[in-house]
Write an enzyme that holds these catalytic residues in place. Sequence first.
Site, PDB file in Angstrom:
ATOM      1  N   SER A 103      47.185  69.381  47.110  1.00  0.00           N
ATOM      2  CA  SER A 103      46.410  69.319  46.122  1.00  0.00           C
ATOM      3  C   SER A 103      45.579  68.898  45.024  1.00  0.00           C
ATOM      4  O   SER A 103      44.634  68.548  45.891  1.00  0.00           O
ATOM      5  CB  SER A 103      47.581  67.530  45.917  1.00  0.00           C
ATOM      6  OG  SER A 103      48.566  67.376  46.615  1.00  0.00           O
ATOM      7  N   GLU A 117      42.678  65.675  42.123  1.00  0.00           N
ATOM      8  CA  GLU A 117      42.117  65.212  43.943  1.00  0.00           C
ATOM      9  C   GLU A 117      40.529  66.022  44.203  1.00  0.00           C
ATOM     10  O   GLU A 117      40.078  65.181  45.608  1.00  0.00           O
ATOM     11  CB  GLU A 117      43.431  65.067  44.658  1.00  0.00           C
ATOM     12  CG  GLU A 117      43.291  63.826  45.111  1.00  0.00           C
ATOM     13  CD  GLU A 117      43.594  64.531  46.885  1.00  0.00           C
ATOM     14  OE1 GLU A 117      43.350  64.131  47.765  1.00  0.00           O
ATOM     15  OE2 GLU A 117      44.764  66.237  46.584  1.00  0.00           O
ATOM     16  N   ARG A 157      44.278  57.607  48.044  1.00  0.00           N
ATOM     17  CA  ARG A 157      43.473  58.698  47.944  1.00  0.00           C
ATOM     18  C   ARG A 157      42.392  58.732  47.695  1.00  0.00           C
ATOM     19  O   ARG A 157      41.299  59.213  46.939  1.00  0.00           O
ATOM     20  CB  ARG A 157      43.785  60.095  46.988  1.00  0.00           C
ATOM     21  CG  ARG A 157      45.252  60.394  47.092  1.00  0.00           C
ATOM     22  CD  ARG A 157      44.700  61.257  48.555  1.00  0.00           C
ATOM     23  NE  ARG A 157      45.875  62.029  48.588  1.00  0.00           N
ATOM     24  CZ  ARG A 157      47.328  62.181  49.382  1.00  0.00           C
ATOM     25  NH1 ARG A 157      47.229  60.932  49.861  1.00  0.00           N
ATOM     26  NH2 ARG A 157      48.176  62.795  49.503  1.00  0.00           N
TER      27      ARG A 157
END
Length: 338
Positions: free
Chosen positions: A238, A334, A165
């Site tokens: 998320s 995130e 990520r």
Amino acid sequence: MLEIKHNYSLKLHNTFGIDVKTDLFADVSKPEQIVEIVSSDIFKEKSHLILGGGSNILFTKDFNGIILHSSVSSVELLGEDEISVLIKAGSGENWDEFVGYCLNNNWGGLENLTKIPGNVGAAPVQNIGAYGAEVKNLIETVEGVNLSDGKKYIFSVNECEFGYRTSIFKQKLKNDFFITYVTFRLSKPPHKLIFDYGSVELELKKYQDINIKTLGEVINKIRYEKLPDVNITGNAGSFFKNPIVTNKTADILKKEYVDIPVYPIDKNTAKLSAAWLIDKCGCKGIKKGNVGTHEKQPLVLINLGNATGKEVIELAHYIKKRVSDKFKITLEPEVNIV
Ligand code: EPU
């Protein structure tokens, strides 16, 4: 002509649906326009923010500066050989429509990344991933303009410094590189499919013919059942990353919680499931005022109505504290918080 909007609402430009305003909003449809902006006085005086589809951002206040938004659109077949095609897509293209276009042409690789909200330009920034696939394995180059000197640059995949990520665009070049095009290397049949992810494997058993289209359909179905639709319930996927811990920490946790999911990374580290940790703290499907966590996937924070960014942050802090108190694990967001 580049049009700059003033005192502009960002409600439709972030999937959380937070109603904040920006002083200035520039919709960039051609790479030359970004070069033009960089040399303008406005750009030198004001702070700036690069915004894609707004699917991985949380606005906590009005933005006092200029937002650079990409609407660079085009999908072009650059070349092909016996086994693959090279496809160049504009950063402003909607990600899922682009995935659908590739599936319809029987170009393989993106099927596991179906239905991810956002635009093409955002895919490399956080190296989007789902169901065992990561976009870094399909990217050939990332093209754009460096905002510090107005120069165009093409990054090869190795220069992108991709990780879980993350990428150079989220680290060293954060907010400094305006992506205009991403070029992908996709497969021609026979495709190599990735379907060893628990829920995908199970669902795929119901299909006789397993190909990129059916795999895409299965993933679409799983996401639909598990994740809230951004067009109905504001969210940014998320909210936290899955935490990476030492194997020693994972072993200690495993002794106390036998069912804790642990995904080995290398000989020193492993990934834990943030969803599981949050769930075990009793934070699944909770509601606090205008915000909450999704009842089927607690890693996803949701806007239940007219939430402010501040309310989302408060909920995130609450969850972070609950997880830290119980497991001594620190969750990191995130989502980009602005
Ligand atoms: N789990 C629970 N309770 C729940 C849901 C999940 O305990 O309510 C546990 C289960 O053990 C499950 C595990 O969490 O096996 C993993 O859940 P899931 O398969 O949903 O994956 P995830 O690790 O929570 C990641 C990505 C998602 C991506 C899915 C599928 C991150 C931060 N998130 O979630 O990406 O869709 O895998 O591949 O890596 C996103 O980045 O916005 C996103 C949605």
